[in-house]
Every structure is written in structure tokens, then in C-alpha cells.
Design a protein around this motif. Sequence first.
Motif, PDB file in Angstrom:
ATOM      1  N   ILE A 114      38.755  42.137  22.596  1.00  0.00           N
ATOM      2  CA  ILE A 114      39.671  43.225  22.942  1.00  0.00           C
ATOM      3  C   ILE A 114      39.526  44.376  21.953  1.00  0.00           C
ATOM      4  N   LYS A 115      39.432  44.029  20.672  1.00  0.00           N
ATOM      5  CA  LYS A 115      39.274  45.057  19.640  1.00  0.00           C
ATOM      6  C   LYS A 115      37.980  45.844  19.852  1.00  0.00           C
ATOM      7  N   GLU A 116      36.911  45.129  20.190  1.00  0.00           N
ATOM      8  CA  GLU A 116      35.614  45.768  20.395  1.00  0.00           C
ATOM      9  C   GLU A 116      35.613  46.685  21.606  1.00  0.00           C
ATOM     10  N   ASN A 117      36.270  46.241  22.698  1.00  0.00           N
ATOM     11  CA  ASN A 117      36.225  46.995  23.948  1.00  0.00           C
ATOM     12  C   ASN A 117      37.425  47.907  24.155  1.00  0.00           C
ATOM     13  N   GLY A 118      38.425  47.772  23.306  1.00  0.00           N
ATOM     14  CA  GLY A 118      39.576  48.665  23.372  1.00  0.00           C
ATOM     15  C   GLY A 118      40.576  48.345  24.453  1.00  0.00           C
ATOM     16  N   MET A 120      42.226  44.873  27.261  1.00  0.00           N
ATOM     17  CA  MET A 120      42.203  43.507  27.777  1.00  0.00           C
ATOM     18  C   MET A 120      41.538  43.513  29.149  1.00  0.00           C
ATOM     19  N   SER A 121      40.751  42.468  29.440  1.00  0.00           N
ATOM     20  CA  SER A 121      40.097  42.366  30.739  1.00  0.00           C
ATOM     21  C   SER A 121      39.738  40.908  31.013  1.00  0.00           C
ATOM     22  N   GLU A 122      39.463  40.606  32.273  1.00  0.00           N
ATOM     23  CA  GLU A 122      38.984  39.270  32.633  1.00  0.00           C
ATOM     24  C   GLU A 122      37.664  38.970  31.934  1.00  0.00           C
ATOM     25  N   THR A 123      36.831  39.974  31.798  1.00  0.00           N
ATOM     26  CA  THR A 123      35.537  39.774  31.138  1.00  0.00           C
ATOM     27  C   THR A 123      35.730  39.332  29.693  1.00  0.00           C
ATOM     28  N   ASN A 124      36.665  39.960  28.988  1.00  0.00           N
ATOM     29  CA  ASN A 124      36.949  39.546  27.618  1.00  0.00           C
ATOM     30  C   ASN A 124      37.400  38.096  27.554  1.00  0.00           C
ATOM     31  N   LEU A 125      38.242  37.707  28.497  1.00  0.00           N
ATOM     32  CA  LEU A 125      38.759  36.339  28.507  1.00  0.00           C
ATOM     33  C   LEU A 125      37.644  35.338  28.797  1.00  0.00           C
ATOM     34  N   LYS A 126      36.784  35.658  29.760  1.00  0.00           N
ATOM     35  CA  LYS A 126      35.636  34.789  30.049  1.00  0.00           C
ATOM     36  C   LYS A 126      34.713  34.673  28.836  1.00  0.00           C
ATOM     37  N   SER A 388      48.245  41.504  15.581  1.00  0.00           N
ATOM     38  CA  SER A 388      48.493  42.654  14.708  1.00  0.00           C
ATOM     39  C   SER A 388      47.265  43.555  14.545  1.00  0.00           C
ATOM     40  N   ILE A 389      46.068  43.045  14.863  1.00  0.00           N
ATOM     41  CA  ILE A 389      44.857  43.857  14.689  1.00  0.00           C
ATOM     42  C   ILE A 389      44.610  44.784  15.869  1.00  0.00           C
ATOM     43  N   LEU A 390      45.453  44.703  16.910  1.00  0.00           N
ATOM     44  CA  LEU A 390      45.164  45.426  18.152  1.00  0.00           C
ATOM     45  C   LEU A 390      45.999  46.678  18.333  1.00  0.00           C
ATOM     46  N   GLN A 391      46.411  47.316  17.271  1.00  0.00           N
ATOM     47  CA  GLN A 391      47.192  48.536  17.400  1.00  0.00           C
ATOM     48  C   GLN A 391      46.392  49.590  18.163  1.00  0.00           C
ATOM     49  N   GLY A 392      47.018  50.136  19.223  1.00  0.00           N
ATOM     50  CA  GLY A 392      46.394  51.253  19.921  1.00  0.00           C
ATOM     51  C   GLY A 392      45.548  50.875  21.121  1.00  0.00           C
ATOM     52  N   THR A 393      45.378  49.572  21.414  1.00  0.00           N
ATOM     53  CA  THR A 393      44.592  49.196  22.591  1.00  0.00           C
ATOM     54  C   THR A 393      45.434  49.322  23.846  1.00  0.00           C
ATOM     55  N   LYS A 394      44.774  49.546  24.972  1.00  0.00           N
ATOM     56  CA  LYS A 394      45.464  49.729  26.249  1.00  0.00           C
ATOM     57  C   LYS A 394      44.827  48.850  27.314  1.00  0.00           C
ATOM     58  N   PRO A 395      45.591  48.515  28.362  1.00  0.00           N
ATOM     59  CA  PRO A 395      45.037  47.674  29.426  1.00  0.00           C
ATOM     60  C   PRO A 395      44.058  48.419  30.317  1.00  0.00           C
ATOM     61  N   ASN A 396      43.180  47.670  30.938  1.00  0.00           N
ATOM     62  CA  ASN A 396      42.248  48.248  31.918  1.00  0.00           C
ATOM     63  C   ASN A 396      42.906  48.154  33.283  1.00  0.00           C
ATOM     64  N   GLU A 397      43.524  49.225  33.724  1.00  0.00           N
ATOM     65  CA  GLU A 397      44.312  49.199  34.959  1.00  0.00           C
ATOM     66  C   GLU A 397      43.448  49.037  36.207  1.00  0.00           C
ATOM     67  N   SER A 398      42.147  49.372  36.102  1.00  0.00           N
ATOM     68  CA  SER A 398      41.309  49.406  37.300  1.00  0.00           C
ATOM     69  C   SER A 398      40.601  48.079  37.569  1.00  0.00           C
ATOM     70  N   GLU A 399      40.715  47.131  36.651  1.00  0.00           N
ATOM     71  CA  GLU A 399      39.947  45.897  36.838  1.00  0.00           C
ATOM     72  C   GLU A 399      40.503  45.088  38.002  1.00  0.00           C
ATOM     73  N   THR A 400      39.641  44.465  38.767  1.00  0.00           N
ATOM     74  CA  THR A 400      40.037  43.635  39.892  1.00  0.00           C
ATOM     75  C   THR A 400      39.676  42.186  39.617  1.00  0.00           C
ATOM     76  N   VAL A 401      40.251  41.307  40.429  1.00  0.00           N
ATOM     77  CA  VAL A 401      40.000  39.879  40.284  1.00  0.00           C
ATOM     78  C   VAL A 401      38.580  39.577  40.725  1.00  0.00           C
ATOM     79  N   ASP A 402      37.891  38.679  39.961  1.00  0.00           N
ATOM     80  CA  ASP A 402      36.530  38.301  40.339  1.00  0.00           C
ATOM     81  C   ASP A 402      36.542  37.480  41.620  1.00  0.00           C
TER      82      ASP A 402
END
Length: 402
Positions: A114-118, A120-126, A388-402
Amino acid sequence: MFSCLEKFVNALWDPVRNLYTRNKNRDEGGRITSNYMNRNASDDDPLLWCKDLEKHYYGEFSFAMVQGNANMEDHSQVETGKNATFAGVYDGHGGSKASKYIRDHLFAHLMSYIKENGTMSETNLKNAFAATENGFFSLVEVAFREEPLVAAIGSCCLVGVIWNEKLYIANLGDSRAVKGHLQGSNEIVAQQLTEDHNVSSKDIREELKSMHPDDSNIVYQKRGAWRIKGIIQVSRAIGDAYLKKPEYTLDQTSLRFRLPEPLREAVLRDDPSMYSRDLQPSDKFLIFASDGLWEHVTNQGAVEIVYNYPRAGIARRLLELALSEAARKFEMTYDELKKYGKGTRRMYHDDITVVVIFIDNELLKKKVDVPVMSVLGGVDNIGPSMFSILQGTKPNESETVD
């Protein structure tokens, strides 16, 4: 592995020992563990631990575990952050090394992605699941020569993430996530959010047969249950190297893990099934639990308990319902079951973990502050969370379910 004599001695001694001792140890992070003993004086089950109630950004959560095995094989955690909540249930088998490894690493991997990509997403979780699997396999590779049975250690893995009003779930195995939502004016309804990756399901058996058309022994009944290669019931897990790579075959090591023929390809999967959706005003709570709960309690029965009883102690109440049902099947009461020690209790019930996450939609508008904290199952002390390391990250609103 406990001998029959050791189990008998423990059955006699554990209830007495638990009355007079509180065996405390410290985990690697310096927190005081409680040997899964309950801290509530009103509950006298020495193998039950609970945490009630703690706050998260979207409401409150209730957390409880009970031990059945000689060594607790379940590990779990709840992590709270600003605009985010994480829940993980890791139901180990063959030992606790895999489930503990998942607890100690999967959330950290997710935070890194999440920190790297800025976002949260399904891809990050996978990717977090894949990194955890790879990391555990590295440990197996190092230990296998001296400790070959490490190849038979694995764990189911159920993770839920609430991120700015969106829910993400990833699952391997037969732990289960169930949502309670209102239908009509005041009717609470259960919705199962995950698929049970267990060959007791005809669909899972057919899936395995279609994936392994040349293997007539991919799944068959043994000891009264459907099993992959006659050994294991879950079809997806982290670990279980002996069912994924031929170099970790245990045919000459243990009759319990002996395959009917040499392994040609992986027969267990490590890719999680995924689920994501926006939270709705009708969504009231989520239940994350290992299969030991669902063996004795239906989805609808569980959500009705959560909806109709006070929040405080609700995860413990679900555990106690399951334990009462387990005792009843052996013509006992729960009070009688409590007298048995760990190890012996496994004849009646599994290790069980329950996390109930309440969703208070009105809090989302208030932007309340909650502590960024980490609560580990079976551990009394609350520590800081890597959220606590994720200050400033935002969700990816456009992501869809795989």
C-alpha cells in the motif's frame, strides 16, 4: 506429539493447574501472552481468551479464541488505523508455525505494498498473500533437512480490510466471513462472503477433478470424509509444501502424510479467492471465524446472536454457543467440557477464533479519532500498528472485483 499417557495426565492436571497458575510468557515483540486464559472472572473456561470491546474507525470490535489442541494452532489479529481496519484469522494445521508466520508477516507485506502504490487494492492484497507464501517456503527450505515434517505444516488464511468505506476480503481455506445486514425494517440477514475451500463441497471436488483430469486419486473418502489424496480436506492454504512441490515429499517420513503415488504437480492452491464491495447503510457487522465455529453454528444463527445480544462479550458468546453444541453432541454440558485440558479438548472441538467487526455508519460522517493499534489473538497487551506508516494514502475507487 502427546502420548496417550501424557494426554490422560493433562486431562487430570490441567483444570487444577489452571486454577492456581497463570503461565505468562512474552512474544517476540515483548508483549505479555496469557496462555489463552480468559481474563474475565465471570467466565471460568481456562482455555478461552477474549478482548471486549475495542474501538476501530468504523465502530467497535469483539475478539475471542478458545484452545482445543495441545498447542494452539490458531493465530489472529485486528489492526486499527485512520480510515482503515484489518482483521486476520489464521487456522493452522500440522502445527502453529505457518499460522504464526502469517500473523507476523502478511499484514506487514500489505502495508509495504500500500505504501509503495499509494492506495489499497485487491492486487496489493493478492501480492501480500503471495509474499507470505514465498517467505514461509523459504523457511521450509532451510529447515527441511533437519525437520522434514515442517513440510506438512500449513494454515488457512482469511483476511478482511475495510478501507475508506470499502470492504476487501481474501481467503484461502475454510475459515469464513459472514455479513449481517438489515432487510426491511428490522430483519437481520446473514450473507456468506467467502467460499469454503473444502472438499466436503461437491463443487470443490469437481473443481479439483477438472484441474487434475489424469489423477484418479485426486480426491477420495478416507476415515469418513472426502480428502485430497486421502490426506487433507482444505483445497487452498499457505504452506503444506509436501502437497505443492515434489522435493518435499514425506512418503518415507510419516504414514500420515504418505501419498498414494509420487507428486507430479501441486494439488493444493495458494491463490486466494477475492471479494470487494462498498459498504452499505444496511451493513451492520462482519463475523470472521475459523471453521471450528461454523461446524456448530449456522450463518443465520450467528448473525441473530450478534444482532440480538449486547455487544460486550459477543465474540465470547458465539464461542460459548459453539462449545455448548460440541458438548451436547457428546451428551455433555459445557460446564463438564470445561474440566478437560488442552489436547484432550480436541476430541470435542477444534481451536476456534471469532472476530466480530461492528459497522456504525453514523461514525463515518463524524470522522472520529481512534488509536492506531494492534491486537493479537491470545495476547493481553495492545501494541502499535503498522497502519501508522500509511499517512496520506487513499483508496482506489475505480478498482473492480476480479
